[in-house]
Scaffold this motif. Structure first.
Motif, mmCIF file in Angstrom:
data_model
loop_
_atom_site.group_PDB
_atom_site.id
_atom_site.type_symbol
_atom_site.label_atom_id
_atom_site.label_comp_id
_atom_site.label_asym_id
_atom_site.label_seq_id
_atom_site.Cartn_x
_atom_site.Cartn_y
_atom_site.Cartn_z
ATOM 1 N N ALA A 25 37.332 2.601 -60.917
ATOM 2 C CA ALA A 25 38.654 3.232 -60.855
ATOM 3 C C ALA A 25 39.685 2.427 -61.638
ATOM 4 C CB ALA A 25 39.097 3.387 -59.402
ATOM 5 N N PHE A 26 39.342 2.076 -62.871
ATOM 6 C CA PHE A 26 40.192 1.228 -63.699
ATOM 7 C C PHE A 26 40.603 1.996 -64.952
ATOM 8 C CE2 PHE A 26 41.090 -2.094 -66.822
ATOM 9 C CZ PHE A 26 41.863 -2.976 -66.076
ATOM 10 N N SER A 27 41.798 1.707 -65.467
ATOM 11 C CA SER A 27 42.234 2.365 -66.702
ATOM 12 C C SER A 27 42.921 1.364 -67.619
ATOM 13 C CB SER A 27 43.192 3.520 -66.393
ATOM 14 O OG SER A 27 44.379 3.039 -65.779
ATOM 15 N N PHE A 28 42.786 1.596 -68.925
ATOM 16 C CA PHE A 28 43.464 0.793 -69.929
ATOM 17 C C PHE A 28 44.693 1.552 -70.423
ATOM 18 C CE2 PHE A 28 39.004 -0.563 -70.447
ATOM 19 C CZ PHE A 28 39.152 -1.937 -70.384
ATOM 20 N N ASP A 29 45.824 0.878 -70.539
ATOM 21 C CA ASP A 29 46.972 1.476 -71.207
ATOM 22 C C ASP A 29 46.669 1.582 -72.700
ATOM 23 O OD1 ASP A 29 48.408 1.617 -68.844
ATOM 24 O OD2 ASP A 29 49.243 -0.404 -69.098
ATOM 25 N N GLY A 44 27.939 5.178 -65.850
ATOM 26 C CA GLY A 44 29.229 5.814 -65.649
ATOM 27 C C GLY A 44 29.694 6.505 -66.931
ATOM 28 N N VAL A 45 30.903 7.022 -66.909
ATOM 29 C CA VAL A 45 31.502 7.710 -68.059
ATOM 30 C C VAL A 45 32.947 7.267 -68.200
ATOM 31 C CG1 VAL A 45 32.118 9.947 -69.068
ATOM 32 C CG2 VAL A 45 30.019 9.734 -67.720
ATOM 33 N N GLN A 46 33.348 6.963 -69.430
ATOM 34 C CA GLN A 46 34.738 6.632 -69.712
ATOM 35 C C GLN A 46 35.351 7.723 -70.586
ATOM 36 O OE1 GLN A 46 35.453 2.719 -71.239
ATOM 37 N NE2 GLN A 46 34.752 1.695 -69.381
ATOM 38 N N ARG A 47 36.639 7.972 -70.366
ATOM 39 C CA ARG A 47 37.375 8.938 -71.182
ATOM 40 C C ARG A 47 38.408 8.178 -72.008
ATOM 41 N NH1 ARG A 47 39.204 12.223 -67.362
ATOM 42 N NH2 ARG A 47 41.241 11.236 -67.167
ATOM 43 N N HIS A 71 44.399 3.468 -78.772
ATOM 44 C CA HIS A 71 43.580 4.248 -77.850
ATOM 45 C C HIS A 71 43.806 3.758 -76.433
ATOM 46 C CE1 HIS A 71 41.314 0.607 -78.782
ATOM 47 N NE2 HIS A 71 40.647 0.783 -77.652
ATOM 48 N N ASP A 72 43.314 4.529 -75.460
ATOM 49 C CA ASP A 72 43.336 4.089 -74.073
ATOM 50 C C ASP A 72 41.929 4.256 -73.505
ATOM 51 O OD1 ASP A 72 42.989 6.777 -73.637
ATOM 52 O OD2 ASP A 72 44.940 7.115 -72.716
ATOM 53 N N GLY A 78 37.541 8.355 -61.230
ATOM 54 C CA GLY A 78 37.546 7.137 -60.439
ATOM 55 C C GLY A 78 36.177 6.533 -60.227
ATOM 56 N N SER A 79 35.219 6.902 -61.067
ATOM 57 C CA SER A 79 33.849 6.409 -60.908
ATOM 58 C C SER A 79 33.731 4.975 -61.420
ATOM 59 C CB SER A 79 32.883 7.311 -61.670
ATOM 60 O OG SER A 79 33.187 7.290 -63.055
#
Length: 271
Positions: A25-29, A44-47, A71-72, A78-79
């Protein structure tokens, strides 16, 4: 999954840094890098959003993120996900691109998502080997590194590999053969063998394969195993000593290679 990020510089390849990141459940700005990133999601999968487009990046795909590309990144729903990355400095990429293409010019990059499970699997194995085997200067790993970069950069249309015609001359082949026979217990590198022939590494790999029908690593491995057979049949040396004499510094690696080549363990060959 415990979140963690690890970085490791590869001292034998200046300008190369490996990273392994585990996220939940992590995201990059939105951000950018000054080096080239080759990313592999192993679970897993990242978008990601790049140039106004949204792409999904999962196992079997390869993300090529050029310097300066904004990019982000976020794990989907949240996987949990694991991302392994090769980070190549612009100087390293320019050097390798020149070696492979034969052209002295700066490569032009564009962001790319390559759906190639086979290439992704090879890159993942190389990443793991560079992290754990501490043998990035070995003949096998040098050749694998150069070969996979050729495939990656040509698939992404970053470069066109140089066409390398012909084969090694009789004198070049004799130099390589004599050197390997006389240095069998030593670590033999791609740089050394190419230097014996006054060739670049990429040219040497192509011409050796054209001459012998095997890669330099496959040929050298067989030479070491054949010499081991002779030592096992003629002497009472311990198997560990035989392994070291023919250039294997890990007896378990020697045992695996011997069994794969001959169908039996070294101890059975002697018996």
């Amino acid at each position: 999954m415990t979140e963690s990020v690890q970085f490791q510089q590869v001292s034998e390849i200046p300008g190369l840094v490996l990273s392994t990141a585990r996220f939940a459940a992590f995201s990059f700005d939105r951000h950018f890098h000054l080096d080239l990133h080759v990313g592999l999601v192993t679970d897993g999968v990242q978008r990601q959003r790049v140039n106004g487009k949204t792409v999904l990046h999962g196992p079997g795909s390869i993300v090529l993120m050029p310097p300066g590309e904004i990019h982000d990144g976020i794990t989907v729903d949240g996987s949990q996900s694991t991302l392994k990355t090769f980070r190549l400095s612009q100087e390293l990429v320019a050097s390798v691109a020149e070696e492979i293409s034969g052209l002295h010019r700066e490569p032009e990059f564009a962001g790319a998502l390559l759906e190639d499970p086979l290439l992704a699997g090879h890159l993942l194995r190389l990443h793991n080997e560079m992290r754990w085997c501490n043998a990035a200067s070995s003949l096998a790993m040098q050749a694998e590194w150069l070969t996979l970069l050729e495939r990656l950069l040509s698939q992404s249309r970053t470069i066109v590999p140089e066409t390398v015609p012909g084969s090694l001359s009789r004198i070049q082949w004799q130099r390589v053969r004599d050197y390997c026979f006389s240095h069998l217990s030593d670590k033999i590198t791609l740089d050394e063998l190419a230097g014996l022939c006054s060739l670049g590494r990429f040219q040497f790999l192509k011409q050796f394969k054209q001459t012998i029908g095997m890669t330099p690593h496959a040929w050298l491995l067989r030479l070491r195993l054949e010499r081991a057979c002779a030592l096992l049949s003629r002497s009472s040396q311990a198997i560990a000593a035989v392994a070291q004499e023919v250039g294997f510094y890990d007896q378990s690696h020697f045992n695996r290679a011997f069994r794969q080549a001959y169908g039996v363990a070294p101890s059975c060959y002697r018996a």
